[in-house]
Structure formats: structure tokens, C-alpha cells
Design an enzyme around this catalytic site. Structure first.
Site, PDB file in Angstrom:
ATOM      1  N   GLU A  38      94.721  90.130  48.744  1.00 14.67           N
ATOM      2  CA  GLU A  38      96.072  89.170  48.180  1.00 14.67           C
ATOM      3  C   GLU A  38      96.015  87.978  48.862  1.00 14.67           C
ATOM      4  OE1 GLU A  38     100.789  89.303  49.050  1.00 14.67           O
ATOM      5  OE2 GLU A  38      99.680  91.347  48.915  1.00 14.67           O
ATOM      6  N   THR A  39      95.259  87.811  49.753  1.00 17.74           N
ATOM      7  CA  THR A  39      94.752  86.314  50.201  1.00 17.74           C
ATOM      8  C   THR A  39      94.245  85.586  49.244  1.00 17.74           C
ATOM      9  OG1 THR A  39      95.014  87.268  52.659  1.00 17.74           O
ATOM     10  CG2 THR A  39      93.988  84.881  52.151  1.00 17.74           C
TER      11      THR A  39
END
Length: 116
Positions: A38-39
Site C-alpha cells: 500500500e505504501t
């Protein structure tokens, strides 16, 4: 987590596997892989947004963990599948140092207009 490369077309990040991100049995925690995915997607999404008027947030993520590791460095490569006005979808592949695929994830990002 370390950003290796960041462009609108691809984000590459690396993460060392160690005591801080292993699950109780000693393997890389699936949640750590999802956080890395997700980062990477969020960094890429923000490169497509106008930071003065837009904010990008994770809306949904799913992941399949194919294999795991106990140590070493894992690499996430995020690529856009869809770049829209209100949503973006990114594909993220996470591999080990031998290029063995560990996890695949798909992350949907929401693109919001900032309140003035």
C-alpha cells in the site's frame, strides 16, 4: 521501507526482513507485506495527483501470499492499472532477493479534493 525508484509508471521499494516484521513463527508477516504494497501504491498515486488540491488515500487492498521468507530483503514493484479522476488501481508484486514471487496485491486508491 526504502524507496528505490518513484515515477508515475512504477514505484520500487525495498524492505529488510527482521524481528520487527516477522510473525510468531519467524516468517515475514503478511501484514508487513501489505503495508509495503500500500505504501508503494500510495506513493505512485500521489505522483499522479495535484498536491495543492488533491489527497490520495488507500480505499481497498487485497493480497495473495504465495511464499514467505525469514530474512533478507524483499522488493515491491507497483504499477498502475487504472488512473482515473476519483480512483486509481495499482498492481504490486513483492519478490525476494532471488526474484521469487512472494506476494501479489491490488490496491485501490481514492482521489479526494482537499477542503479549502
Amino acid at each position: 521501507m526504502q524507496v528505490v525508484e518513484a515515477s508515475k509508471d512504477q514505484v520500487v521499494m525495498k524492505m529488510t526482513v527482521g524481528p520487527h516484521n516477522r510473525q510468531p513463527m519467524g516468517f515475514l508477516h503478511g501484514g508487513a507485506s501489505v503495508a509495503l504494497a500500500e505504501t508503494a501504491a500510495s506513493i505512485g498515486g500521489n505522483l499522479h495527483a495535484d498536491p495543492s488540491t488533491q489527497a490520495v488515500f488507500g480505499l481497498e487492498i487485497n493480497a495473495n501470499h504465495i511464499r514467505s521468507v525469514r530474512s533478507g530483503i524483499v522488493t515491491a514493484i507497483a504499477s498502475p492499472i487504472h488512473i482515473g479522476k476519483s480512483t486509481m488501481v495499482w498492481q504490486i508484486n513483492i519478490s525476494d532477493e532471488n526474484k521469487n514471487l512472494l506476494s501479489i496485491a491490488r490496491c485501490t486508491l481514492a482521489v479526494k479534493t482537499k477542503q479549502q
